[in-house]
Design a protein around this motif. Structure first.
Motif, PDB file in Angstrom:
ATOM      1  N   ILE A 234      74.642 -36.914  89.322  1.00  0.00           N
ATOM      2  CA  ILE A 234      73.671 -37.950  88.971  1.00  0.00           C
ATOM      3  C   ILE A 234      74.168 -39.255  89.566  1.00  0.00           C
ATOM      4  CG2 ILE A 234      72.602 -39.295  87.120  1.00  0.00           C
ATOM      5  CD1 ILE A 234      72.895 -36.811  85.317  1.00  0.00           C
ATOM      6  N   ILE A 235      73.427 -39.786  90.529  1.00  0.00           N
ATOM      7  CA  ILE A 235      73.765 -41.081  91.119  1.00  0.00           C
ATOM      8  C   ILE A 235      72.997 -42.147  90.344  1.00  0.00           C
ATOM      9  CG2 ILE A 235      73.859 -42.478  93.231  1.00  0.00           C
ATOM     10  CD1 ILE A 235      75.362 -39.930  93.654  1.00  0.00           C
ATOM     11  N   ASP A 236      73.706 -42.917  89.531  1.00  0.00           N
ATOM     12  CA  ASP A 236      73.090 -43.974  88.723  1.00  0.00           C
ATOM     13  C   ASP A 236      73.329 -45.306  89.422  1.00  0.00           C
ATOM     14  OD1 ASP A 236      72.368 -45.855  86.716  1.00  0.00           O
ATOM     15  OD2 ASP A 236      72.795 -44.383  85.155  1.00  0.00           O
ATOM     16  N   THR A 237      72.251 -46.011  89.780  1.00  0.00           N
ATOM     17  CA  THR A 237      72.385 -47.250  90.563  1.00  0.00           C
ATOM     18  C   THR A 237      72.706 -48.453  89.686  1.00  0.00           C
ATOM     19  OG1 THR A 237      69.997 -47.693  90.478  1.00  0.00           O
ATOM     20  CG2 THR A 237      70.812 -46.376  92.328  1.00  0.00           C
ATOM     21  N   ARG A 238      73.350 -48.205  88.549  1.00  0.00           N
ATOM     22  CA  ARG A 238      73.803 -49.264  87.646  1.00  0.00           C
ATOM     23  C   ARG A 238      75.293 -49.093  87.384  1.00  0.00           C
ATOM     24  NH1 ARG A 238      69.938 -47.618  82.789  1.00  0.00           N
ATOM     25  NH2 ARG A 238      70.902 -45.635  83.370  1.00  0.00           N
ATOM     26  N   SER A 239      75.950 -50.163  86.992  1.00  0.00           N
ATOM     27  CA  SER A 239      77.371 -50.071  86.628  1.00  0.00           C
ATOM     28  C   SER A 239      77.499 -49.442  85.243  1.00  0.00           C
ATOM     29  CB  SER A 239      78.001 -51.465  86.618  1.00  0.00           C
ATOM     30  OG  SER A 239      77.441 -52.245  85.562  1.00  0.00           O
ATOM     31  N   MET A 248      71.608 -50.102  74.474  1.00  0.00           N
ATOM     32  CA  MET A 248      71.395 -50.931  73.286  1.00  0.00           C
ATOM     33  C   MET A 248      69.975 -51.496  73.229  1.00  0.00           C
ATOM     34  SD  MET A 248      74.210 -50.282  72.062  1.00  0.00           S
ATOM     35  CE  MET A 248      73.957 -51.147  70.508  1.00  0.00           C
ATOM     36  N   THR A 249      69.261 -51.435  74.343  1.00  0.00           N
ATOM     37  CA  THR A 249      67.874 -51.935  74.361  1.00  0.00           C
ATOM     38  C   THR A 249      66.868 -50.798  74.556  1.00  0.00           C
ATOM     39  OG1 THR A 249      68.094 -52.430  76.738  1.00  0.00           O
ATOM     40  CG2 THR A 249      68.515 -54.238  75.193  1.00  0.00           C
ATOM     41  N   GLY A 250      67.282 -49.580  74.234  1.00  0.00           N
ATOM     42  CA  GLY A 250      66.355 -48.450  74.266  1.00  0.00           C
ATOM     43  C   GLY A 250      66.472 -47.539  75.463  1.00  0.00           C
ATOM     44  N   GLY A 251      67.216 -47.963  76.498  1.00  0.00           N
ATOM     45  CA  GLY A 251      67.405 -47.130  77.690  1.00  0.00           C
ATOM     46  C   GLY A 251      68.586 -46.207  77.514  1.00  0.00           C
ATOM     47  N   GLY A 252      69.282 -45.905  78.617  1.00  0.00           N
ATOM     48  CA  GLY A 252      70.478 -45.096  78.460  1.00  0.00           C
ATOM     49  C   GLY A 252      70.837 -44.250  79.659  1.00  0.00           C
ATOM     50  N   PHE A 253      71.554 -43.157  79.396  1.00  0.00           N
ATOM     51  CA  PHE A 253      72.081 -42.304  80.453  1.00  0.00           C
ATOM     52  C   PHE A 253      72.205 -40.874  79.937  1.00  0.00           C
ATOM     53  CE2 PHE A 253      75.462 -44.198  78.001  1.00  0.00           C
ATOM     54  CZ  PHE A 253      76.317 -43.143  77.720  1.00  0.00           C
ATOM     55  N   ARG A 264      78.190 -37.689  86.470  1.00  0.00           N
ATOM     56  CA  ARG A 264      77.536 -38.982  86.678  1.00  0.00           C
ATOM     57  C   ARG A 264      78.413 -39.892  87.535  1.00  0.00           C
ATOM     58  NH1 ARG A 264      77.104 -40.090  81.668  1.00  0.00           N
ATOM     59  NH2 ARG A 264      78.233 -42.066  81.568  1.00  0.00           N
ATOM     60  N   LEU A 265      77.812 -40.484  88.573  1.00  0.00           N
ATOM     61  CA  LEU A 265      78.509 -41.431  89.448  1.00  0.00           C
ATOM     62  C   LEU A 265      77.761 -42.760  89.410  1.00  0.00           C
ATOM     63  CD1 LEU A 265      78.999 -39.083  92.550  1.00  0.00           C
ATOM     64  CD2 LEU A 265      80.678 -39.573  90.759  1.00  0.00           C
ATOM     65  N   HIS A 266      78.469 -43.847  89.122  1.00  0.00           N
ATOM     66  CA  HIS A 266      77.827 -45.161  89.021  1.00  0.00           C
ATOM     67  C   HIS A 266      78.057 -45.969  90.297  1.00  0.00           C
ATOM     68  CE1 HIS A 266      76.768 -44.828  84.784  1.00  0.00           C
ATOM     69  NE2 HIS A 266      77.927 -44.210  84.618  1.00  0.00           N
ATOM     70  N   HIS A 328      75.835 -29.704  96.742  1.00  0.00           N
ATOM     71  CA  HIS A 328      75.358 -29.815  95.362  1.00  0.00           C
ATOM     72  C   HIS A 328      74.043 -30.594  95.326  1.00  0.00           C
ATOM     73  CE1 HIS A 328      79.017 -28.167  93.642  1.00  0.00           C
ATOM     74  NE2 HIS A 328      79.743 -29.019  94.344  1.00  0.00           N
ATOM     75  N   SER A 329      73.190 -30.240  94.374  1.00  0.00           N
ATOM     76  CA  SER A 329      71.953 -30.990  94.173  1.00  0.00           C
ATOM     77  C   SER A 329      72.262 -32.290  93.443  1.00  0.00           C
ATOM     78  CB  SER A 329      70.950 -30.157  93.372  1.00  0.00           C
ATOM     79  OG  SER A 329      70.500 -29.069  94.160  1.00  0.00           O
ATOM     80  N   ALA A 330      71.328 -33.250  93.521  1.00  0.00           N
ATOM     81  CA  ALA A 330      71.575 -34.571  92.927  1.00  0.00           C
ATOM     82  C   ALA A 330      70.309 -35.132  92.303  1.00  0.00           C
ATOM     83  CB  ALA A 330      72.109 -35.528  93.993  1.00  0.00           C
ATOM     84  N   LEU A 331      70.513 -35.944  91.270  1.00  0.00           N
ATOM     85  CA  LEU A 331      69.441 -36.717  90.642  1.00  0.00           C
ATOM     86  C   LEU A 331      69.775 -38.186  90.829  1.00  0.00           C
ATOM     87  CD1 LEU A 331      66.985 -37.152  88.664  1.00  0.00           C
ATOM     88  CD2 LEU A 331      68.671 -37.045  86.804  1.00  0.00           C
ATOM     89  N   VAL A 332      68.788 -38.979  91.241  1.00  0.00           N
ATOM     90  CA  VAL A 332      69.011 -40.415  91.458  1.00  0.00           C
ATOM     91  C   VAL A 332      68.115 -41.201  90.518  1.00  0.00           C
ATOM     92  CG1 VAL A 332      68.932 -42.311  93.136  1.00  0.00           C
ATOM     93  CG2 VAL A 332      69.482 -39.988  93.904  1.00  0.00           C
TER      94      VAL A 332
END
Length: 529
Positions: A234-239, A248-253, A264-266, A328-332
């Motif tokens: 999982i490539i997460d484009t956030r730190s 804390m505001t309803g989002g997440g990982f 997960r890779l940030h 490997h497959s990835a999710l962005v």
């Protein structure tokens, strides 16, 4: 209200136009509902300048005695100056420009009135559809299916009506996953790598919130993506810090506890206001006429634009490595999944896929990953670098993509089948266009406003024979190999062709490049005889 209601003075004689790369000229200025037209009246000259009002980012007026000067700053970074005799005429022209350049009603914009003789509204709009793309990808059919769960745009307003998902996931499951993802953007397939069968998925962030909610259907969908494989990325484009704040505001990982086969890779990527301010600082640096090299380099560095280019290319390289090299497959995803996710997925496909590097393949890629995938063009490209308007949702993400593609084109001059001229044309069109391709924010809006029925498609126009010849790279040599960009600071350069395009030096370089292009084409013709 009619366009004529906004035009108090339709034309003015004896206007002096000052523009880059040309001496001042005197003539007649006309204003219509969509254009400024300047016609030179000097004897023996028939020069005309036609400017789409939508291209105007900001205007400044200065009165002096009974006349006035209007400075027009364009979204393509041109700066024009009009010396207009008569104070009232100057004020009227100024007010008309301010109003007509900022029309909010999409159906009043010029693409709805543009009717070139060599294109027909009866033609299919666009190069492809998700249905056609799926049909052409025979390798997908065993494990993947085309879902019409979003045919009425009720599941996800920003997705197209049809999307590609794992075969074993039914539509009811997709609806539950959509409720767990921001804006309903559940994971969908955007790329299948023919070499090893791995895929790239993209989505928005999961809505886990402070209570660490989970969605078993979401977990099931992602497990179906990797099937029997040991893991996916999982490539997460956030730190990591941004991710915790989002929670804390309803989002997440995706928690390791529930997605144990995914790593997960940030990779933090800036967007929104930060990116817009970076562009403004860069354009300001490029407009500096002090001729002080140290000062200019300092301004260039402070803009951080090349840092954003570096981050985008390195993150795309990481994604391509996961798929191409590691198998490997990835999710962005990041937040909404409509900006940085699209940027990274597009660049990774250019790195890995030879077809995406052809002229037609590149345009089809942009259509699939940006137009159909729901990048909000109307919000992001409402203003460029000069506007005095308070920022709303402007962000030059698509311009950043074009800059990154230019870096690839410069580092691999034989590997891409299109020229820099195409990138410059796209950079113009995304901010102000005769075509409907970049209107609205998603497919649902385009259908509701009749964009596909009442405007022409830019990508189809660019593939007409004369245009295709002009935008093709005469040095192109197809390669099946991946092209891995260097992201070292010394390998990245300022895109002079765009940011310094109205300077004398760039003008000379363009002339030389065109001469070389003509010589290469002629040599190729001779070699074929």
């Amino acid at each position: 209200m009619e366009f004529s209601d906004h035009i108090k003075t339709a034309n003015v004689e004896d206007v002096v136009l000052r523009q880059p790369l040309h001496p001042p000229s005197r003539g007649t200025l006309c204003i219509t509902g969509h254009h400024l037209l300047f016609s030179e009246r000097e004897e023996g000259s028939s020069q005309q300048v036609l400017l789409l009002l939508r291209n105007i980012d900001a205007i400044e007026k200065r009165m002096s005695g009974s006349s006035g000067t209007i400075t027009i700053k364009c979204k393509d970074l041109r700066v024009l100056q009009l010396d207009i005799p008569g104070m009232e005429q100057c004020l009227n022209i100024s007010r008309s420009i301010e109003t007509l350049s900022c029309l909010d009603n999409v159906s009043e914009m010029y693409p709805f009135f543009y009717r070139p003789t060599d294109l027909s509204l009866q033609d299919q709009w666009g190069l492809s559809t998700p249905e056609i793309h799926y049909t052409q990808m025979k390798e997908l059919h065993e494990r993947w299916r085309l879902s019409s769960v979003n045919k009425s745009y009720s599941v996800c307003p920003s997705y197209p009506p049809a999307v590609i998902v794992p075969n074993c996931i039914d539509d009811e499951t997709l609806k539950k996953v959509a409720k767990f993802r921001q804006g309903g953007r559940f994971p969908v397939l955007c790329y299948y790598h023919r070499k090893n069968g791995m895929v790239i998925m993209r989505s928005s962030q999961p809505l886990t919130g402070a209570n660490r909610k989970r969605c078993k259907e979401d977990e099931l969908l992602l497990q179906a993506v990797i099937e029997d494989s040991d893991k996916g990325f999982i490539i997460d484009t956030r730190s990591s810090q941004q991710v915790q704040q989002a929670r804390m505001t309803g989002g997440g990982f995706e928690s390791k506890s529930f997605y144990n086969c995914w790593k997960r890779l940030h990779r933090q990527m800036e967007r929104g206001k930060v990116l817009q301010e970076s562009l403004i600082k860069l354009v300001e640096a490029c407009s500096d006429e002090s001729h002080n090299v140290d000062r200019w380099l300092s301004k260039l560095e402070n803009s951080k634009w090349l840092s954003h280019v570096q981050t985008a290319l390195s993150t795309a390289g990481l994604l391509a490595e996961c798929v191409e090299r590691d198998g490997h497959s990835a999710l962005v995803h990041g937040y909404e999944g409509t900006d940085c996710s699209l940027l990274i997925c597009t660049l990774a496909q250019l790195i890995m896929d030879p077809f995406c590097r052809t002229l037609e393949g590149f345009l089809a890629l942009l259509e699939r990953e940006w137009v159909q995938a729901g990048h909000p063009f109307q919000q992001r490209c409402a203003h460029s670098a000069y506007s005095h308007a308070r920022f709303q949702q402007e962000s030059p993400v698509f311009l950043l993509l074009l800059d990154c593609v230019w870096q690839l084109w410069r580092q691999f001059p034989l590997a891409l089948g299109f020229s820099e001229a195409l990138l410059l044309r796209l950079a113009n069109e995304v901010y102000a266009s005769d075509y409907g391709t970049f209107l609205c924010n998603n497919d649902q809006e385009r259908c509701a406003l009749g964009v596909k029925d009442r405007t022409h498609c830019l990508f189809q126009a660019l593939l007409r024979p004369a245009e295709r010849d002009y935008y093709s790279n005469p040095l192109y040599e197809p390669t099946e190999l991946a092209i891995w960009p260097s992201v070292h600071p010394q390998s990245l350069q300022l895109w002079r062709g765009f940011f310094l395009r109205w300077t004398q030096l760039t003008h000379h370089l363009e002339a030389v490049q065109e001469e070389i292009r003509s010589m290469v084409i002629e040599w190729a013709r001779v070699a074929q005889r």
